[in-house]
Design an enzyme around this catalytic site. Sequence first.
Site, short mmCIF file in Angstrom:
data_model
loop_
_atom_site.label_atom_id
_atom_site.label_comp_id
_atom_site.label_asym_id
_atom_site.label_seq_id
_atom_site.Cartn_x
_atom_site.Cartn_y
_atom_site.Cartn_z
N ASP A 73 -105.59 -14.35 -5.93
CA ASP A 73 -104.94 -14.35 -5.97
C ASP A 73 -104.09 -14.19 -4.86
OD1 ASP A 73 -102.61 -13.68 -9.00
OD2 ASP A 73 -102.12 -13.95 -7.05
N GLU A 77 -94.90 -9.57 -14.35
CA GLU A 77 -96.41 -9.00 -13.83
C GLU A 77 -96.07 -7.75 -14.27
OE1 GLU A 77 -96.87 -11.61 -9.70
OE2 GLU A 77 -98.16 -10.06 -10.13
#
Length: 622
Positions: A312, A511
């Site tokens: 990521d 997020e």
Amino acid sequence: MCSSFPVGAQAADAARPQPTVSPNDDAAAVDLAAYDAVADALLARMTLAEKIGQMTQAELTSLGDLTDIAELSLGSVLCGGSSDPAAGNSVTAWADAYDACQQAALNSRLQVPLLFGIDAMHGHSNVLGAVIFPHNVGLGCTRDPQLIEEIGRATALEVRATGINWTFAPCVTVPQDDRWGRTYEGFSENPAVCGELGAALIRGLQGARLDDPRHVLACAKHFVGDGGTTAAPPAKPDDPRTVALDQGDTRVDEATLRRVHLAPYRPAIAAGVGSVMVSYSSWNGLKCTANRYLLTDVLKGELAFEGLVISDYNAIAQTDEDFRTAIGKSINAGIDMAMEPNRYRKFITLLTDLVEAGEVPEARIDDAVRRILRVKAALGLLGPDPNVTADRTLIESSFGSPAHRQLARRAVRKSLVLLKNDGDLLPLGGGAGRILVTGSGADDLGMQCGGWTIDWQGARGEVTPGGTTILASLQQALGAERIVHAADGRAANGDDIQAAIVVAGEPPYAEGNGDDADLKLTEQDLRAIRDLHAAGVPTALVLLSGRPLVLDDAASDADAIVAAWLPGTEGAGVVDVLAGAHAPTGQLSFSWPRSVDQHPLNEGDEDYAPLYPLGHGLTYGK
Ligand code: GLC
């Protein structure tokens, strides 16, 4: 076949529908190992520098004049959440940027085209004018794999209109604590639903052949246990609303990790997914990015995943305070491509040093590059006539098309869950009285779309052209003369008000910014509901949220309650149900709590006592 959630306590086991894509399903669309001959032939011609370049993904906005692409033989470019081409955010600016990057890649010695990645997770959601589909939290309530596959196909066409050949979707996370800011990226708390719908989206995105220019490479994420982290003390001690879950530590035994969080990856791999993104989170204290057992032994060994594994965004650096050490840990654990948006040169230098020092075997590099080249070969990028320019005919035929808006509108309808309908208040179509429409989300496209829309965090207001708000759709459906819009709910006591609709919910977030300790409605929306109830006005509460919210008195004050989740640009789909053109069919894919103190709250818990259970969903007239 639609998996279904029988409603009621006895549904506990039956509600765990078996994925329709079995692990040995021979419908697996893409056999990546079939491309090994092509991959190995090119691999044999590569220098170490070219191999490591292929393992590197850089951010478009860090690349300046693009010459680094050829100089470093970069394997991939991405545009992260808020990253747009320098020329702006139009579909043609994106197609121009894609073409320019691919032409830059063809200037490299071996002329290996790029994988160009983006988060097209609910439509081509970075680009102005794209159709924004419901987020997964709503799609999970449709129980309709066929619909999800159609959404994948439509999304692939809109992405390909800009040339881009890779989307970082589907997220097959299985969120267990709704206080997590990424809950809405998950289809359900139920792993079988996540696996079934994730596999359907992969089939839609990738199609039967990845070299079909109407399809894109998919990416199952985030491997593994991203949705199972344990709530930690407030990330910001001075803000009692915060609770830290995102990128946290999943503290479960291996049996639980496999049963809940690993499960969706089996149907995803069976559906032929070509890439997997690794989670920022940790499992029992070890970062997944550096977990060799999970990435190599389980994912590549036991699950026989043959595609590429990508880290990521800047996740490698989280595995050790020393970047060189972090790179060695992560690549040796099984990372094949490094998402290093800005430090891609440093990454290349340090990994080269690690290989030359014998700390990363060249065999590991070869395995990583073979996987990357397999995927590129499957995409038709390594052939004599590689597909490296945007098909701009798709801009006219597919991008933001009426057909895609109708598909999204149908998905919105099917995602709505009718939680309560006292006195059969809904549907509202009949009668001649005026309808009061109020609440923070009544006229707000940005609230309908949520995070990961145009900008990483999303935004309030008219974030993109072409959509319909709930207010505008009600005016269209019931006649503008019947609709009274009061942003603050004050006009509660007009005696000709037949009923009221309060559209409440959450402002957009993405997020960790969405980690929330109390999941409450705003005071303004609560006051509107309270005042309307006190005035005796029959009231329907419509919720725009990325997860079940704590309703407190609103649960009793509102006569009807509809979970609309994050429906995207096609607010008309919400009104199709509110006004009665279509009856609601959605069924909860997340348990609905009475109190935030119940979290984590999931079907199967010993003391399971939700306000509305997994699978709950009413319809009209029953
Ligand atoms: C983000 C997310 C991931 C996304 C990536 C690229 O931090 O964790 O889901 O695909 O970066 O934008």
